[in-house]
Design an enzyme around this catalytic site. Structure first.
Site, PDB file in Angstrom:
ATOM      1  N   GLU A 229       0.762  -1.318  -0.066  1.00 22.75           N
ATOM      2  CA  GLU A 229      -0.227   0.015   0.006  1.00 22.75           C
ATOM      3  C   GLU A 229       0.828   1.293   0.016  1.00 22.75           C
ATOM      4  O   GLU A 229       0.360   2.233   0.616  1.00 22.75           O
ATOM      5  CB  GLU A 229      -0.893  -0.117   1.254  1.00 22.75           C
ATOM      6  CG  GLU A 229      -1.769  -1.074   1.147  1.00 22.75           C
ATOM      7  CD  GLU A 229      -2.967  -1.138   2.408  1.00 22.75           C
ATOM      8  OE1 GLU A 229      -3.878  -1.683   2.230  1.00 22.75           O
ATOM      9  OE2 GLU A 229      -2.333  -1.105   3.559  1.00 22.75           O
ATOM     10  N   GLU A 303      -6.522  -8.060  -1.327  1.00 27.81           N
ATOM     11  CA  GLU A 303      -7.272  -8.065  -0.032  1.00 27.81           C
ATOM     12  C   GLU A 303      -8.861  -7.656  -0.179  1.00 27.81           C
ATOM     13  O   GLU A 303      -9.138  -6.534  -0.558  1.00 27.81           O
ATOM     14  CB  GLU A 303      -6.799  -7.067   1.089  1.00 27.81           C
ATOM     15  CG  GLU A 303      -5.378  -7.568   1.492  1.00 27.81           C
ATOM     16  CD  GLU A 303      -4.906  -6.588   2.556  1.00 27.81           C
ATOM     17  OE1 GLU A 303      -5.746  -5.653   2.913  1.00 27.81           O
ATOM     18  OE2 GLU A 303      -3.820  -6.528   3.057  1.00 27.81           O
TER      19      GLU A 303
END
Length: 685
Positions: A229, A303
């Protein structure tokens, strides 16, 4: 009408182009509909995918002849897709973090993952746990990453590895070791020399352990993620390419990927690396940035959040089964690979939990239940059977049988019998540090110069007058005059009144690290303890005696020889409390619930070796703490391959202890001071 002559002198150039282009159109070279507008979802009324897959020969143990790992393909009239050895392959992943699950339970969780229909397990790798001190590496016991990967292979699962160095994962400092904060010039998650030098040394130990477990080496690892991220953080555009090169130079190949939010994917990706995205539900618009970035690649949801983590003071968060089912059905319908985060959340043992810092600092709870497919204790949920049914609908062969539930036991309530005041436990700690000024936790000259990562710090100093005390305590502190509680300091409330005194007395400030922020730019400023000067009526105090309370194994061993006092009533000062639970000859998994308004930490011991530290707060999640059976590995049972005994029982009547620290519960119930707890489980052979 008749057809025109084959060779007309009046045939325009436009007609020539049309004639020349027609064969290409008919043979499938026309741009598919998915490219004409925005993305693959133009045909909204696409019927359910009638395809059924047979991946029974595409498992780590069955697939012996390997020439190419995960590849991407694209054909006219359909979306791009993954292949494994030339066979179309949907990555159906589920996240299980080996460091959040007792090693004795790894096999159970992975078998349940496989039986649900998943073909891949994904896991993060926490740097802070594997290198707690510079140059000291731990890949043993519950941190044996290689054993976890090999066990996944044995069960029939592929592995996607997410080695960081930053992982977020609601871990303290996002999985970065706290000793990185000692250097004031270091810039985390950048190409700052201090930071990348530490990363390189860590990778030198980590990567050789997993490189030989990659797909083309005969192992189960089919993909590796670069960092995590970074699109949100994005402080240094050279950082991600640097990490990619660092992995490749150490032998990482095959499918490499990045993972970012749907809005930040363009900033977090690396050229030549597959970009994946994270999301909580299927929405067509969520893919627009990914489409602009790589329209010719298959989609991977790295995810897919089927729940959420909890923080203290907030109700347990859940996501409905129907909501999850709707999104997964759409993923399957469009041929989208995805990873369920979390399949099994597990437990934030010890002080590994991170924190959020949005409207205020909130520590992540010890329970990492996440409202996952399996509960924190590994039990089945409605989500499990819903997903199993969906996966069965697209598979040719039947799934493995569902493993039996883990047995549980209900034990009788116990009463606390003895206590040990914190002040009397101080001699059992390591030698205190003395300093003219307060020293924050990370810079204490302990642990071979690596400072203190977790736990509490007690600061003592002498004062000879009352007044207005001011201190920046991260994250929360209890203030005592000698042994009398005066109140609480937080990162918001930094002042407290000291009553007038007639002679010099001991001022004590007990500071708790409730977890370092694991996300956002704030990770750079996560030093704990007392930060900066402590003043009394704006005059700096000096000459501090500083005790480190990390609650490590050696400390608990020493406490066994302490002189415990019989408990006659509530303690008015911090104290360890002792009780005994008779667990019988074959202890089972159970739940611990404190029916008092206290904040607690519970350390599970096997004989003299603690392996788990749990936390319970009545002000936060209502979930009771789950405890693994402390004597699950019985002496007469052979250890299966890939397992390790969690502490061999060496005596006929071994004592298994649960130790706990209740830091300031009585403040919340109004009895004037904090308490603490120890529970001892007596195992009868």
């Amino acid at each position: 009408m008749g057809s025109p002559p084959r060779s007309s002198p009046r045939l325009s150039w436009r007609r020539v182009l049309c004639v020349l282009f027609l064969p290409f159109v008919s043979s499938g070279f026309a741009p598919p509909a998915k490219y004409r507008n925005n993305f693959i979802f133009e045909r909204r009324k696409l019927p359910p995918n009638p395809r059924r897959f047979d991946w029974s020969h595409l498992t780590p143990r069955e697939l012996k002849n390997r020439s190419q790992g995960i590849q991407t393909e694209e054909r006219a009239g359909r979306n791009p897709y993954f292949t494994l050895e030339g066979h179309e392959f949907l990555i159906l992943g589920g996240s299980v973090h080996y460091f959040r699950v007792p090693r004795a339970s790894w096999r159970d969780r992975l078998l349940k993952l496989r039986a649900c229909g998943f073909n891949t397990v994904t896991t993060y790798v926490p740097w802070n746990l594997h290198e707690p001190e510079r140059g000291t590496f731990d890949f043993s016991g519950n941190l044996d990453l290689e054993a976890f990967i090999l066990l996944a292979e044995e069960v029939g699962l592929w592995v996607i590895l997410r080695p960081g160095p930053y992982i977020c994962s609601e871990m303290d400092l996002g999985g970065l070791p706290s000793w990185l904060l000692q250097d004031p010039t270091s810039q985390l998650r950048t190409t700052n020399r201090s930071f990348v030098n530490a990363v390189n040394k860590y990778f030198d130990h980590l990567i050789p352990r997993v490189a030989l477990l990659q797909y083309l080496q005969g192992g189960p690892i089919i993909a590796v993620q670069v960092e995590n991220e970074y699109g949100f953080f994005y402080k240094d555009e050279a950082y991600m390419p640097y990490l990619l090169q660092a992995l490749q130079q150490r032998g990482i190949g095959g499918l490499l990927l990045t993972a970012d939010s749907t809005e930040e994917v363009m900033r977090g990706h690396i050229k030549g690396v597959l970009a994946s995205i994270n999301m909580k539900g299927f929405k067509v618009d969520s893919f627009k940035h990914l489409y602009k970035l790589q329209r010719h690649k298959p989609i991977l949801i790295m995810e897919f959040w089927v729940g959420w983590f909890d923080t203290w003071g907030i109700d347990h968060r859940v996501m409905g089964v129907n909501e999850v089912e709707k999104s997964v059905s759409e993923f399957i319908r469009y041929g989208i690979s995805f990873n369920v985060y979390m399949f099994h959340g597990g437990t934030n043992f010890g002080f590994m939990n991170g924190a959020t810092s949005f409207e205020k600092h909130r520590g992540v709870t010890t329970s990492y239940d996440y409202d996952a497919v399996l509960t924190e204790a590994g039990d089945y949920t409605a989500k499990y059977f819903m997903l199993r049914s969906l996966f069965e609908s697209i598979l040719v062969r039947p799934l493995p049988p569902v493993p039996s539930p883990t047995p549980k036991a209900v034990y009788p309530s116990l009463k606390l019998s003895h206590y040990l005041p914190l002040w009397e436990a101080l001699p059992y700690l390591q030698r205190p540090v003395t300093s003219n000024v307060p020293i924050n936790m990370e810079n204490l000259p302990i642990n071979n110069g690596n400072g203190q990562s977790f736990g509490f710090v007690l600061y003592e100093m002498t004062i000879c007058s009352g007044g207005r005390l001011h201190a920046n305590a991260q994250d929360e502190a209890q203030v005592f005059l000698n042994e009398t509680s005066l109140g609480i300091l937080t990162d918001v409330y930094r002042d407290i009144d000291i009553p007038p005194i007639t002679e010099c007395q001991l001022l004590r400030i007990l500071v708790e690290n409730q977890g370092r922020v694991n996300f956002s730019w704030k990770i750079q400023n996560q030093r704990k303890g007392l930060i900066g000067p402590v003043t009394l009526d704006k005059i700096p105090l000096n000459w501090f005696t500083i005790y480190s309370l990390e609650l490590k194994t050696q400390f608990f061993k020493k406490l066994r020889s302490a002189r415990w006092r019989p408990l006659g009533g509530p303690s008015s000062s911090p104290a360890f409390h002792l009780g005994t639970l008779m667990a019988g000859s074959s202890p089972q998994d159970t739940f611990l619930q404190l029916l008092v308004r206290l904040e607690s930490r519970v350390c599970v011991h096997q004989w003299t070796k603690p392996w788990a530290l749990l936390e319970y707060r009545a002000s936060g999640s209502a979930l009771p703490a789950w405890l693994l059976a402390p004597a699950r590995h019985q002496r007469d049972r052979p250890v299966r391959e890939g397992e390790e005994r969690l502490g061999r029982l060496q005596h006929r009547r071994p004592q298994v202890s649960i130790l706990g620290w209740l830091n300031h519960g009585c403040v919340t119930c109004g009895c004037g001071g904090p308490t603490a707890l120890i529970i001892k489980i007596q195992h009868l052979a």
